[in-house]
Design a protein around this motif. Structure first.
Motif, PDB file in Angstrom:
ATOM      1  N   UNK A  25       0.840  -1.202   0.000  1.00  0.00           N
ATOM      2  CA  UNK A  25       0.000   0.000   0.000  1.00  0.00           C
ATOM      3  C   UNK A  25       0.873   1.249   0.000  1.00  0.00           C
ATOM      4  N   UNK A  26       1.954   1.211   0.772  1.00  0.00           N
ATOM      5  CA  UNK A  26       2.877   2.344   0.817  1.00  0.00           C
ATOM      6  C   UNK A  26       3.550   2.545  -0.535  1.00  0.00           C
ATOM      7  N   UNK A  27       3.951   1.442  -1.163  1.00  0.00           N
ATOM      8  CA  UNK A  27       4.598   1.536  -2.466  1.00  0.00           C
ATOM      9  C   UNK A  27       3.667   2.062  -3.537  1.00  0.00           C
ATOM     10  N   UNK A  28       2.416   1.621  -3.521  1.00  0.00           N
ATOM     11  CA  UNK A  28       1.440   2.075  -4.506  1.00  0.00           C
ATOM     12  C   UNK A  28       1.098   3.550  -4.330  1.00  0.00           C
ATOM     13  N   UNK A  29       0.959   3.974  -3.086  1.00  0.00           N
ATOM     14  CA  UNK A  29       0.495   5.333  -2.843  1.00  0.00           C
ATOM     15  C   UNK A  29       1.611   6.372  -2.899  1.00  0.00           C
ATOM     16  N   UNK A  30       2.849   5.973  -2.472  1.00  0.00           N
ATOM     17  CA  UNK A  30       3.888   6.996  -2.369  1.00  0.00           C
ATOM     18  C   UNK A  30       5.244   6.602  -2.940  1.00  0.00           C
ATOM     19  N   UNK A  31       5.350   5.425  -3.512  1.00  0.00           N
ATOM     20  CA  UNK A  31       6.597   5.079  -4.176  1.00  0.00           C
ATOM     21  C   UNK A  31       7.547   4.205  -3.378  1.00  0.00           C
ATOM     22  N   UNK A  32       8.704   3.958  -3.984  1.00  0.00           N
ATOM     23  CA  UNK A  32       9.673   3.024  -3.429  1.00  0.00           C
ATOM     24  C   UNK A  32      10.188   3.438  -2.054  1.00  0.00           C
ATOM     25  N   UNK A  33      10.543   4.713  -1.897  1.00  0.00           N
ATOM     26  CA  UNK A  33      11.089   5.183  -0.626  1.00  0.00           C
ATOM     27  C   UNK A  33      10.123   4.918   0.521  1.00  0.00           C
ATOM     28  N   UNK A  34       8.836   5.197   0.289  1.00  0.00           N
ATOM     29  CA  UNK A  34       7.828   4.974   1.327  1.00  0.00           C
ATOM     30  C   UNK A  34       7.695   3.497   1.653  1.00  0.00           C
ATOM     31  N   UNK A  35       7.810   2.649   0.631  1.00  0.00           N
ATOM     32  CA  UNK A  35       7.689   1.201   0.878  1.00  0.00           C
ATOM     33  C   UNK A  35       8.879   0.679   1.688  1.00  0.00           C
ATOM     34  N   UNK A  36      10.061   1.261   1.472  1.00  0.00           N
ATOM     35  CA  UNK A  36      11.236   0.866   2.250  1.00  0.00           C
ATOM     36  C   UNK A  36      11.051   1.261   3.713  1.00  0.00           C
TER      37      UNK A  36
END
Length: 203
Positions: A25-36
């Motif tokens: 969900x973090x990756x979809x909404x805000x990109x790679x940095x947020x998913x990390x």
């Protein structure tokens, strides 16, 4: 360190659960940095369960129905909150390049709470780690610490992979309201389903 431990850990880690959903969900909404960042939070959320298993506190959860049920329903409540907030917040999965990022501390805290409030993890580590450690060995505690560190590292890498995949396809869902709507509902439903699964989990 045995190949059996590595393979078993990999299967466990790659199985989708709350952490994977949160990271994607973090990756979809805000990109790679947020998913990390989300992956860091979910990985840190494992630490209390590992410590509980190593120090023997998991035995209390295993023998005390009150302790287990209390932690379990706290976890159910938080998962339902995640489902509700994801369902109602139409901006939660809004994909915009110029969207203001959430504070890393908030993302990490949410990821930690998702895993901390899951008593199944404590019971899992309590049952899982001793299978690969000779409890009579003088260095048994340090061996469990070593195995736990490997498990956490593997968790982080796999979660980052899930998040990177989600971030990679985010450009394909930009400006597609219907897809975003179904994704939002899908994540909300998944969190609710995980809450239901946890609610009906017995020891």
């Amino acid at each position: 360190m045995s190949i059996e431990f590595l393979l078993t850990s990999l299967v466990i880690v790659i199985t989708p659960g709350t952490g994977v959903l949160y990271t994607m969900a973090a990756g979809l909404s805000r990109g790679t940095k947020a998913s990390v960042v989300a992956s860091v939070g979910c990985t840190l959320g494992i630490v209390p369960h590992i410590l509980a298993a190593i120090t023997g506190l998991a035995a209390l959860l295993h023998t005390s129905a009150v302790a287990f049920q209390t932690l379990k329903y706290l976890g159910v409540a938080y998962l339902l909150y995640m489902a509700w907030s994801t369902w109602r917040d139409k901006g939660n999965l809004l994909v915009e390049k110029d969207k203001e990022p959430r504070p890393a501390s908030r993302v990490i805290l949410s990821g930690i709470l998702l895993n901390v409030l899951n008593p199944k993890l404590t019971i899992f580590f309590f049952a899982f780690l001793p299978q690969f450690v000779s409890t009579g060995a003088p260095d048994a505690v340090w061996k469990m610490v070593e195995l736990s560190a490997v498990f956490m590292a593997m968790t982080f890498v796999v979660f980052v992979g899930y998040g990177a995949f989600a971030a990679a396809i985010r450009t394909h869902v930009i400006s597609r309201p219907k897809i975003l709507s179904w994704l939002r509902r899908g994540f909300a439903g998944a969190f609710a389903g995980l809450a239901a699964s946890l609610a009906f989990t017995d020891k």
